[in-house]
Design an enzyme around this catalytic site. Structure first.
Site, PDB file in Angstrom:
ATOM      1  CB  CYS A 233       9.208  44.464  28.033  1.00 47.31           C
ATOM      2  SG  CYS A 233       8.322  43.305  26.990  1.00 47.31           S
TER       3      CYS A 233
ATOM      4  CG  HIS B 250      30.388  43.493  36.461  1.00 47.74           C
ATOM      5  ND1 HIS B 250      31.156  43.268  37.591  1.00 47.74           N
ATOM      6  CD2 HIS B 250      30.980  42.783  35.465  1.00 47.74           C
ATOM      7  CE1 HIS B 250      32.163  42.473  37.273  1.00 47.74           C
ATOM      8  NE2 HIS B 250      32.086  42.172  35.991  1.00 47.74           N
TER       9      HIS B 250
ATOM     10  CB  THR C  17      38.611  45.821  41.962  1.00 45.55           C
ATOM     11  OG1 THR C  17      38.189  44.506  41.575  1.00 45.55           O
ATOM     12  CG2 THR C  17      39.892  46.184  41.236  1.00 45.55           C
ATOM     13  CB  SER C  18      38.859  41.399  45.396  1.00 47.09           C
ATOM     14  OG  SER C  18      37.794  41.055  44.533  1.00 47.09           O
TER      15      SER C  18
ATOM     16  CB  VAL D 128      25.622  47.618  39.269  1.00 44.31           C
ATOM     17  CG1 VAL D 128      26.374  46.549  38.478  1.00 44.31           C
ATOM     18  CG2 VAL D 128      25.345  47.126  40.698  1.00 44.31           C
TER      19      VAL D 128
ATOM     20  CD  GLU E  51      42.613  43.956  53.463  1.00 42.50           C
ATOM     21  OE1 GLU E  51      43.477  43.060  53.561  1.00 42.50           O
ATOM     22  OE2 GLU E  51      42.036  44.487  54.427  1.00 42.50           O
TER      23      GLU E  51
HETATM   24  P1  OAD Z   1      35.114  42.917  46.167  1.00 39.18           P
HETATM   25  O1  OAD Z   1      34.183  42.977  47.302  1.00 39.18           O
HETATM   26  O2  OAD Z   1      35.545  41.591  45.654  1.00 39.18           O
HETATM   27  O3  OAD Z   1      36.453  43.706  46.544  1.00 39.18           O
HETATM   28  C1  OAD Z   1      36.404  44.995  47.101  1.00 39.18           C
HETATM   29  C2  OAD Z   1      37.836  45.506  47.226  1.00 39.18           C
HETATM   30  O4  OAD Z   1      37.782  46.831  47.712  1.00 39.18           O
HETATM   31  C3  OAD Z   1      38.704  44.690  48.190  1.00 39.18           C
HETATM   32  O5  OAD Z   1      39.956  44.393  47.574  1.00 39.18           O
HETATM   33  C4  OAD Z   1      38.894  45.650  49.377  1.00 39.18           C
HETATM   34  O6  OAD Z   1      40.173  45.491  50.001  1.00 39.18           O
HETATM   35  C5  OAD Z   1      38.784  47.000  48.685  1.00 39.18           C
HETATM   36  N1  OAD Z   1      38.335  48.101  49.555  1.00 39.18           N
HETATM   37  C6  OAD Z   1      37.536  48.063  50.656  1.00 39.18           C
HETATM   38  N2  OAD Z   1      37.349  49.298  51.144  1.00 39.18           N
HETATM   39  C7  OAD Z   1      38.029  50.147  50.327  1.00 39.18           C
HETATM   40  C8  OAD Z   1      38.227  51.561  50.289  1.00 39.18           C
HETATM   41  N3  OAD Z   1      37.660  52.377  51.207  1.00 39.18           N
HETATM   42  N4  OAD Z   1      39.000  52.082  49.302  1.00 39.18           N
HETATM   43  C9  OAD Z   1      39.569  51.290  48.374  1.00 39.18           C
HETATM   44  N5  OAD Z   1      39.433  49.948  48.367  1.00 39.18           N
HETATM   45  C10 OAD Z   1      38.664  49.385  49.317  1.00 39.18           C
HETATM   46  O7  OAD Z   1      34.483  43.818  45.003  1.00 39.18           O
HETATM   47  P2  OAD Z   1      34.840  43.845  43.455  1.00 39.18           P
HETATM   48  O8  OAD Z   1      36.282  43.667  43.211  1.00 39.18           O
HETATM   49  O9  OAD Z   1      34.178  45.048  42.893  1.00 39.18           O
HETATM   50  O10 OAD Z   1      30.005  41.315  40.253  1.00 39.18           O
HETATM   51  O11 OAD Z   1      34.060  42.557  42.942  1.00 39.18           O
HETATM   52  C11 OAD Z   1      34.037  42.266  41.586  1.00 39.18           C
HETATM   53  C12 OAD Z   1      32.682  41.750  41.194  1.00 39.18           C
HETATM   54  O12 OAD Z   1      32.319  40.633  42.028  1.00 39.18           O
HETATM   55  C13 OAD Z   1      31.525  42.730  41.410  1.00 39.18           C
HETATM   56  O13 OAD Z   1      31.359  43.621  40.319  1.00 39.18           O
HETATM   57  C14 OAD Z   1      30.343  41.825  41.547  1.00 39.18           C
HETATM   58  C15 OAD Z   1      30.924  40.749  42.424  1.00 39.18           C
HETATM   59  O14 OAD Z   1      30.336  39.505  42.324  1.00 39.18           O
HETATM   60  C16 OAD Z   1      28.739  41.387  39.817  1.00 39.18           C
HETATM   61  O15 OAD Z   1      27.821  41.786  40.498  1.00 39.18           O
HETATM   62  C17 OAD Z   1      28.554  40.926  38.415  1.00 39.18           C
END
Ligand code: OAD
Length: 249
Positions: free
Chosen positions: A147, A119, A187-188, A103, A214
């Site tokens: 608003c 998101h 992304t995780s 975001v 990871e």
């Molecule tokens: P996460 O924090 O769950 O995962 C981040 C991922 O990035 C992990 O798998 C890390 O291993 C990886 N990572 C860390 N450093 C990195 C780097 N330098 N290069 C590449 N990868 C790296 O974040 P998201 O998967 O984005 O939702 O989480 C999904 C959603 O959960 C988010 O959009 C958010 C959260 O709750 C909302 O806010 C609606």
């Protein structure tokens, strides 16, 4: 790694339809905290207190203060080499679709245009009554924006327990179903429905390439996995795909 990089570069250069899904990891090297890793937001804060409709109903000031704090971090951050590499794919591969869970606005600032922000956008607010949506301008904003009709606005973010915007889902779904190369970056891959897009693509025969330091639940399905930082791996792949002739591997 060398052979894998050449192979991924060849796939990038030759794909008819490329889609990428990014998560917080792509912005990690811009200094924006992820959610679940070391130093992740959900390790310090409770999502139930800050990122749910009931949290907002209970304490809108607290929720807005938290989002203002995060807006400040995002506004001060700059796109990194991973964002730039993804923008470059769009320049070189017409029809490239970038689906992001982030975001923070960094993909847009890096130049990506065919972007689906599933998101929401931390710099926008949405009316809880009439749905009016507007950009937040920063420090001059009152704590809880209103608003034009005077109703309370909330951050234009998808919270836990909420459905994603219909048009974003439809666009992401369509692109995923017709991809022949799908990149999953930083992304995780545990938050749905975002994590289902690579599965849709894979199901339809797309190649799946993952970039993440990871392993994730998608790793066993990936045709290639790069264990490293997005800002290091992506520029390398994009350079090889689009600047130089790609060697056979
Ligand atoms: P996460 O924090 O769950 O995962 C981040 C991922 O990035 C992990 O798998 C890390 O291993 C990886 N990572 C860390 N450093 C990195 C780097 N330098 N290069 C590449 N990868 C790296 O974040 P998201 O998967 O984005 O939702 O989480 C999904 C959603 O959960 C988010 O959009 C958010 C959260 O709750 C909302 O806010 C609606």
């Amino acid at each position: 790694m060398e052979d894998h990089a050449n192979l991924a570069a060849r796939w990038l250069a030759g794909a008819g339809s490329i889609v990428a899904l990014t998560g917080a990891g792509v912005s990690a090297e811009s200094g924006i905290p992820t959610f679940r890793g070391e130093g992740g937001l959900w390790r310090t804060y409770r999502a139930e207190d800050l990122a749910t409709p009931s949290a907002f109903a209970r304490d809108p000031i607290l929720v807005w203060e938290w989002y203002r704090y995060r807006q400040g971090i995002c506004a001060a951050a700059a796109p990194n080499a991973a964002h730039a590499a993804l923008a470059r794919i769009e320049e070189r591969a017409p029809g490239f679709t970038l689906i992001t869970q982030n975001v923070d606005g960094l993909h847009r600032r890096a130049g990506s245009r065919n972007l689906v922000e599933v998101h929401g956008d931390i710099f926008r607010a949405r009316c809880t009554v009439c749905g009016a949506n507007r950009e937040l301008t920063g420090a001059e904003e009152e704590t809880i924006p209103a608003c034009p009709g005077g109703h309370t606005m909330r951050p234009d973010i998808v919270w836990f327990g909420e459905t994603l915007p219909e048009n974003a889902i439809a666009k992401a779904h369509r692109a995923s179903a017709s991809a022949d190369l799908f990149l999953v970056i930083g992304t995780s891959a545990i938050v749905y429905p975002a994590a289902s897009f690579p599965l849709i693509a894979k199901d339809r025969g797309a190649r799946l390439v993952e970039v993440n330091p990871e392993e994730t639940p998608l790793t066993p399905l990936a045709d290639l996995s790069f264990r490293g930082k997005a800002a290091e791996i992506l520029p390398l792949l994009v350079d090889r795909a689009f600047s130089r002739p790609v060697e056979d591997s």
